[in-house]
Design an enzyme around this catalytic site. Sequence first.
Site, PDB file in Angstrom:
ATOM      1  N   LYS A   8      -7.334 -18.889   1.852  1.00 45.02           N
ATOM      2  CA  LYS A   8      -8.099 -17.287   3.080  1.00 45.02           C
ATOM      3  C   LYS A   8      -8.453 -16.391   2.638  1.00 45.02           C
ATOM      4  O   LYS A   8      -8.310 -16.974   1.452  1.00 45.02           O
ATOM      5  CB  LYS A   8      -6.026 -16.206   2.774  1.00 45.02           C
ATOM      6  CG  LYS A   8      -5.881 -15.732   4.261  1.00 45.02           C
ATOM      7  CD  LYS A   8      -4.644 -14.680   4.137  1.00 45.02           C
ATOM      8  CE  LYS A   8      -5.113 -13.179   4.987  1.00 45.02           C
ATOM      9  NZ  LYS A   8      -4.005 -12.203   4.247  1.00 45.02           N
ATOM     10  N   GLU A  20      -1.411   1.359   5.476  1.00 46.04           N
ATOM     11  CA  GLU A  20      -1.239   0.918   4.246  1.00 46.04           C
ATOM     12  C   GLU A  20      -1.240   1.656   2.957  1.00 46.04           C
ATOM     13  O   GLU A  20      -1.759   1.220   2.411  1.00 46.04           O
ATOM     14  CB  GLU A  20      -1.796  -0.325   4.130  1.00 46.04           C
ATOM     15  CG  GLU A  20      -1.839  -1.610   3.545  1.00 46.04           C
ATOM     16  CD  GLU A  20      -1.664  -3.428   3.852  1.00 46.04           C
ATOM     17  OE1 GLU A  20      -2.062  -3.826   3.400  1.00 46.04           O
ATOM     18  OE2 GLU A  20      -2.891  -2.963   4.330  1.00 46.04           O
TER      19      GLU A  20
END
Length: 463
Positions: A220, A269
């Site tokens: 990824k 985040e």
Amino acid sequence: MLHVKIPQIDAIVEEAINRAALEGEPQMISYVEQIDTADSIAFLDRAKQVSSHRLYWRSADEEFVLAGAGSAKRVYSGDQHRFNEIEAMWTALQQKAHVYDMFSEKGTGLVAIGGFSFDSKEEKAFPWEAFPDSQMTIPMYLLTNKGDSSFLTTNLLIFKEDHKQQILHQIKSDKNHLLHGERTEVRLPVCTNTSEIQPEEWKDSVKKATEDIKNGELEKVVLARELRVAFKEDVQLAAVIEKLAATQPNSYIFTVESDGEHFIGATPERLAKVDNQQLVSTCLAGTTPRGKNDEEDKKLGQALLDDPKNCQEHEFVVQMIRQAVEACCYNIDIPEKPVLYPLRNLQHLYTPVTATLEEGYTLLDVVSRLHPTPALGGMPQKKSVEYIRNHEVLNRGWYAGPVGWFDGRNNGEFAVAIRSALIQKDEASLFAGCGVVEDSDPETEYDETGVKLKPMLSVLGGY
């Protein structure tokens, strides 16, 4: 760091001047006082009259705000071991500093605010020429708002040539400006033009990444793109931060200045937080928009929870955080499944991670192990960062890097600098990225980054 009974500021300055002459080196002093409740945005606004170097941090999950004016000391590192180097410089500074703080609240006294670039080996410069690879600043004046209480820390580097009365006069004048001056930055920007930077090239890079993942080069990779925005006049920083704080209540709000430019953001985040040796980290990976009504909102949220691509992306991050935290913590608690984390414009898959930090480890030890998570880099970590360095169409600079603060008691917090913008007078660069796996579609990923750009763009006067 020496903690002593608190004398008056004039005696502290006089003693520091004498000590500087005796020891032949400058003396760092830090003096904390409790003040009447102060508005942090107004403080940030007025700080422009004291220094161009302004800093701001608002926590996402507690009533805790830091606002800084000026720079008593900055520490930098461009070394590949930058986290360790910053930690070493911070430790050495604390050992010599004289701290006068009878309150011992987190975020008071010696506090460093700043951040790190995403990739210390990135060679491209534009548009980040003003920002070093890492920069942590001890503000000259620091407002700490914790719940209903406000504290003002004055940090000064005193030289033997300094004159006591001159310093005291400057402190009095600066404090008057910071706490009682007029606000000047109240207008939000007027956007005159937006320009997407190499959108087709970015889509091509996503397509190539899917092919490279299918060929087994990596599992990824996160690819980001840039949107350039122009304004009618120079951006008024405090007005933008105020709007971000009002519209993004569940996000970390930050700004860091370097050489007259400002990196700002409203990121959901958290990377890591340490409070009294208790560690909290967050896995926030997987994104979908909010619905127009409750029914649509629930439908979109459930689709996100059931989506294999987003769940796989989320699990990548969970396992990486687990591995990093296990290296320096105990009492680790990680839920088995994610839940939804709603923001004003978006909702994410969310898994909280809690643990107890082992003695001898610090917040920066944790940050160095966590950065970059698969949500911002990819998998495997090293290969994905190298891939980004060689194939991404922009220079990330501080985008997606760790931004935050720490104090002299090993408290602190860092967030991941997404949903962010680099403000350069009457222009800005906005950034957004997405996770690419083997079945990613370039157009779909492009649309996802567009959704992520909207919260910042709307505050800056765009569509």
